[in-house]
Scaffold this active site. Structure first.
Site, PDB file in Angstrom:
ATOM      1  N   GLU A  84      55.143  48.537  28.426  1.00 51.58           N
ATOM      2  CA  GLU A  84      54.002  49.412  28.183  1.00 51.58           C
ATOM      3  C   GLU A  84      54.157  50.697  29.001  1.00 51.58           C
ATOM      4  O   GLU A  84      53.245  51.501  29.069  1.00 51.58           O
ATOM      5  CB  GLU A  84      52.685  48.700  28.485  1.00 51.58           C
ATOM      6  CG  GLU A  84      52.470  48.330  29.925  1.00 51.58           C
ATOM      7  CD  GLU A  84      51.082  47.720  30.131  1.00 51.58           C
ATOM      8  OE1 GLU A  84      51.021  46.490  30.229  1.00 51.58           O
ATOM      9  OE2 GLU A  84      50.102  48.465  30.201  1.00 51.58           O
ATOM     10  N   CYS A 116      50.400  44.185  28.421  1.00 54.56           N
ATOM     11  CA  CYS A 116      51.240  43.198  29.110  1.00 54.56           C
ATOM     12  C   CYS A 116      51.657  42.036  28.223  1.00 54.56           C
ATOM     13  O   CYS A 116      52.400  41.153  28.653  1.00 54.56           O
ATOM     14  CB  CYS A 116      50.507  42.657  30.341  1.00 54.56           C
ATOM     15  SG  CYS A 116      49.900  43.954  31.410  1.00 54.56           S
ATOM     16  N   HIS A 238      49.576  35.230  33.028  1.00 53.01           N
ATOM     17  CA  HIS A 238      49.849  36.643  33.299  1.00 53.01           C
ATOM     18  C   HIS A 238      49.178  36.977  34.634  1.00 53.01           C
ATOM     19  O   HIS A 238      48.020  36.633  34.857  1.00 53.01           O
ATOM     20  CB  HIS A 238      49.294  37.540  32.186  1.00 53.01           C
ATOM     21  CG  HIS A 238      49.255  38.980  32.590  1.00 53.01           C
ATOM     22  ND1 HIS A 238      50.384  39.643  32.992  1.00 53.01           N
ATOM     23  CD2 HIS A 238      48.237  39.870  32.705  1.00 53.01           C
ATOM     24  CE1 HIS A 238      50.066  40.884  33.326  1.00 53.01           C
ATOM     25  NE2 HIS A 238      48.759  41.050  33.169  1.00 53.01           N
TER      26      HIS A 238
HETATM   27  N1  CAA Z   1      38.887  39.451  53.006  1.00 55.02           N
HETATM   28  C1  CAA Z   1      39.075  38.614  51.954  1.00 55.02           C
HETATM   29  N2  CAA Z   1      38.671  38.936  50.694  1.00 55.02           N
HETATM   30  C2  CAA Z   1      38.098  40.133  50.488  1.00 55.02           C
HETATM   31  C3  CAA Z   1      37.884  41.040  51.540  1.00 55.02           C
HETATM   32  C4  CAA Z   1      38.307  40.652  52.850  1.00 55.02           C
HETATM   33  N3  CAA Z   1      38.154  41.450  53.904  1.00 55.02           N
HETATM   34  N4  CAA Z   1      37.297  42.132  51.029  1.00 55.02           N
HETATM   35  C5  CAA Z   1      37.144  41.929  49.693  1.00 55.02           C
HETATM   36  N5  CAA Z   1      37.628  40.719  49.364  1.00 55.02           N
HETATM   37  C6  CAA Z   1      37.689  40.100  48.043  1.00 55.02           C
HETATM   38  C7  CAA Z   1      36.472  40.304  47.170  1.00 55.02           C
HETATM   39  O1  CAA Z   1      35.474  39.362  47.472  1.00 55.02           O
HETATM   40  C8  CAA Z   1      37.075  40.111  45.796  1.00 55.02           C
HETATM   41  O2  CAA Z   1      37.267  38.743  45.544  1.00 55.02           O
HETATM   42  P1  CAA Z   1      36.599  38.027  44.247  1.00 55.02           P
HETATM   43  O3  CAA Z   1      37.040  38.816  43.043  1.00 55.02           O
HETATM   44  O4  CAA Z   1      37.168  36.662  44.255  1.00 55.02           O
HETATM   45  O5  CAA Z   1      35.134  38.117  44.465  1.00 55.02           O
HETATM   46  C9  CAA Z   1      38.468  40.721  45.922  1.00 55.02           C
HETATM   47  O6  CAA Z   1      38.729  40.795  47.327  1.00 55.02           O
HETATM   48  C10 CAA Z   1      38.613  42.112  45.326  1.00 55.02           C
HETATM   49  O7  CAA Z   1      37.567  42.895  45.834  1.00 55.02           O
HETATM   50  P2  CAA Z   1      36.816  43.925  44.884  1.00 55.02           P
HETATM   51  O8  CAA Z   1      36.429  43.269  43.599  1.00 55.02           O
HETATM   52  O9  CAA Z   1      35.760  44.601  45.672  1.00 55.02           O
HETATM   53  O10 CAA Z   1      38.034  44.942  44.621  1.00 55.02           O
HETATM   54  P3  CAA Z   1      38.048  46.329  43.879  1.00 55.02           P
HETATM   55  O11 CAA Z   1      36.730  46.634  43.250  1.00 55.02           O
HETATM   56  O12 CAA Z   1      38.593  47.319  44.825  1.00 55.02           O
HETATM   57  O13 CAA Z   1      39.125  46.141  42.675  1.00 55.02           O
HETATM   58  C11 CAA Z   1      40.401  45.222  40.945  1.00 55.02           C
HETATM   59  C12 CAA Z   1      39.828  44.987  42.359  1.00 55.02           C
HETATM   60  C13 CAA Z   1      39.268  45.323  39.930  1.00 55.02           C
HETATM   61  C14 CAA Z   1      41.312  44.063  40.592  1.00 55.02           C
HETATM   62  C15 CAA Z   1      41.230  46.565  40.949  1.00 55.02           C
HETATM   63  O14 CAA Z   1      42.309  46.458  41.825  1.00 55.02           O
HETATM   64  C16 CAA Z   1      41.722  46.964  39.581  1.00 55.02           C
HETATM   65  O15 CAA Z   1      41.022  47.611  38.797  1.00 55.02           O
HETATM   66  N6  CAA Z   1      43.006  46.594  39.222  1.00 55.02           N
HETATM   67  C17 CAA Z   1      43.593  46.942  37.933  1.00 55.02           C
HETATM   68  C18 CAA Z   1      43.009  46.167  36.781  1.00 55.02           C
HETATM   69  C19 CAA Z   1      43.493  44.724  36.709  1.00 55.02           C
HETATM   70  O16 CAA Z   1      44.464  44.329  37.338  1.00 55.02           O
HETATM   71  N7  CAA Z   1      42.804  43.918  35.872  1.00 55.02           N
HETATM   72  C20 CAA Z   1      43.173  42.535  35.672  1.00 55.02           C
HETATM   73  C21 CAA Z   1      42.764  42.036  34.301  1.00 55.02           C
HETATM   74  S1  CAA Z   1      43.486  43.064  33.026  1.00 55.02           S
HETATM   75  C22 CAA Z   1      45.118  42.510  32.916  1.00 55.02           C
HETATM   76  O17 CAA Z   1      45.457  41.452  33.353  1.00 55.02           O
HETATM   77  C23 CAA Z   1      46.115  43.425  32.287  1.00 55.02           C
HETATM   78  C24 CAA Z   1      46.880  44.104  33.353  1.00 55.02           C
HETATM   79  O18 CAA Z   1      47.952  43.651  33.770  1.00 55.02           O
HETATM   80  C25 CAA Z   1      46.312  45.341  33.928  1.00 55.02           C
END
Ligand code: CAA
Length: 397
Positions: A84, A116, A238
């Site tokens: 992709e 993906c 995945h």
């Molecule tokens: N210690 C331990 N854990 C902590 C922490 C700390 N100090 N601080 C935060 N966390 C945890 C949170 O509780 C959360 O866990 P849960 O989801 O289990 O509740 C985790 O860390 C992540 O925290 P946030 O949700 O606040 O993180 P974020 O808002 O910054 O973003 C994300 C996380 C949404 C994955 C972001 O990185 C993102 O958008 N990534 C790209 C999109 C993606 O990967 N999507 C996956 C599905 S789509 C797909 O699979 C296709 C693909 O390949 C893209």
């Protein structure tokens, strides 16, 4: 008279990754946040970062070369390149790789795209070709560089890797079973418009979409005669980040009302997450890197065991299917080599990572030359007269 069906599947599987590695502590320090958000919260410790002189073609060819070195190229009449992060709007990345690998001209080569998911489409198409003619061997290459905007929340879920696998009759690694479950939904959870070099993503929505898609694909898989949850020994998801696999497996266990506790569920997926935790998201390659991680890190002999796969591509298309690990599969692995490749990556600091990220934007749309940074067998030299130029470094027979 009935004829027994041909057994088809993955005969060999190899991987390559990028030259550099960034510890997510560097990113956490930049954001001034607790690194455990990355190490524990999303389950990622490091991510591969491409050097200037590597791209999806050089990584894909480096993965495929290992397969050709072992099995030769006779009988390969199809190359399917899943990505992709394509390098040209018209020409398949597979044709560039075909040239670098010096494959026969009597070969059909195409690029497959659906986020993906497309490597799994490649696998299924390859199985069909081999089932029609058991003398065919199909080379599938999946290669991606995951890039999100600087200073966005997606940044910790980048990465880069390629896998290549050979699909044959009487495979020595994994026989793929016939039942599959599919789920397609026209949504915008993650996508990359033609004018962008980084993905657009609705992060939280993408997690929900992934889990909904899992439920839909699993449902059809079972309806079409797929194995029951408790007939599947290990699961391979995945992995945009490894915690996603944990969330997915918990959801699937809830759907089937499995009595397994968190530790027992974890044991079913743990080995599939070891390499991905170190490499980051490799988009199309990710689930097959997970398979390699499982096969190479499981202390238990997995011969005869069924593995369930959930392949998800945003946008979205997904598929649930299963395969049975073949006796003697360990002889097909490259455990020492693969661990060494991960260990040998060059650690970079935040400033170097940021400069590499910005370099991609700076060179978009014009001719340029790359600096020699990698020790990889294939190098991306840059663009001259609008043509991407590559170099073969190793001597090939
Ligand atoms: N210690 C331990 N854990 C902590 C922490 C700390 N100090 N601080 C935060 N966390 C945890 C949170 O509780 C959360 O866990 P849960 O989801 O289990 O509740 C985790 O860390 C992540 O925290 P946030 O949700 O606040 O993180 P974020 O808002 O910054 O973003 C994300 C996380 C949404 C994955 C972001 O990185 C993102 O958008 N990534 C790209 C999109 C993606 O990967 N999507 C996956 C599905 S789509 C797909 O699979 C296709 C693909 O390949 C893209």
């Amino acid at each position: 008279m009935t004829t027994s069906p041909i057994r088809v599947g993955i005969h060999d599987l190899a991987f390559a990754t990028a030259h550099n590695v960034l510890d997510l502590r560097e990113l956490a320090d930049h954001f001034e946040i607790d690194v455990d958000k990355f190490y524990i919260g999303i389950g990622q410790t490091r991510m591969s970062v491409a050097a200037e002189d590597e791209d999806i073609v050089t990584m894909g060819a480096a993965a495929a070369q290992q397969i050709l070195d072992r099995h030769g190229s006779a009988g390969i009449r199809t190359v399917l390149f899943a990505t992709e992060s394509g390098v040209d709007q018209s020409k398949s990345a597979g044709v560039f790789a075909h040239g670098l690998l010096r494959l026969s001209a009597h070969c059909r080569v195409v690029e497959l795209k659906q986020a993906c998911y497309s490597a799994t489409a490649g696998l299924q198409f390859a199985l069909g070709l081999v089932a029609r003619d058991a003398s065919e061997r199909v080379l599938v290459i999946a290669s991606d560089i995951a890039r999100y905007a600087l200073d966005s929340s997606g940044e910790a879920t980048q990465g880069a890797a390629a896998v290549a696998f050979l699909v044959t009759a009487d495979p020595q690694l994994l026989e793929i079973e016939a039942p599959t479950g599919l789920f397609t939904d026209d949504i915008h959870d993650f996508w990359r418009p033609n004018y962008r070099s980084t993905a657009v993503v609705e992060g939280k929505y993408s997690l929900a979409a992934y889990l909904q898609s899992l439920a839909g694909a699993w449902d059809e898989y079972r309806t079409r005669g797929g194995a029951a949850f408790d007939e599947i020994h290990r699961f391979c998801y995945h992995q945009p980040f490894t915690k996603m696999a944990v969330k997915a497996h918990k959801r699937l266990a809830a759907i089937v009302e499995s009595p397994l506790d968190a530790d027992q569920r974890r044991a079913q997926i743990e080995d599939s997450m070891i390499y991905n935790r170190e490499v980051g998201n490799s988009y199309t390659a990710s689930i097959y890197l997970g398979l390699l991680s499982l096969l190479e890190n499981s202390e238990e002999d997995l011969s005869g065991k069924r593995i369930g796969f959930f392949s998800y591509g945003s946008g979205s298309v997904s598929e649930f299917f299963a395969g049975v690990v073949q006796p003697g599969y360990r002889q097909q692995l490259r455990v020492e080599r693969d661990r060494q490749v991960l260990a040998d990556r060059s650690p970079i600091d935040y400033e170097t990572y940021r400069a590499l990220h910005e370099h991609i934007e700076a060179v978009r749309g014009g001719d340029f030359e790359t600096q020699a940074q990698t020790a990889a067998p294939f190098r991306f030299l840059g663009v001259r007269d609008d043509i991407r130029r590559y170099e073969v470094r190793q001597s090939q027979g």
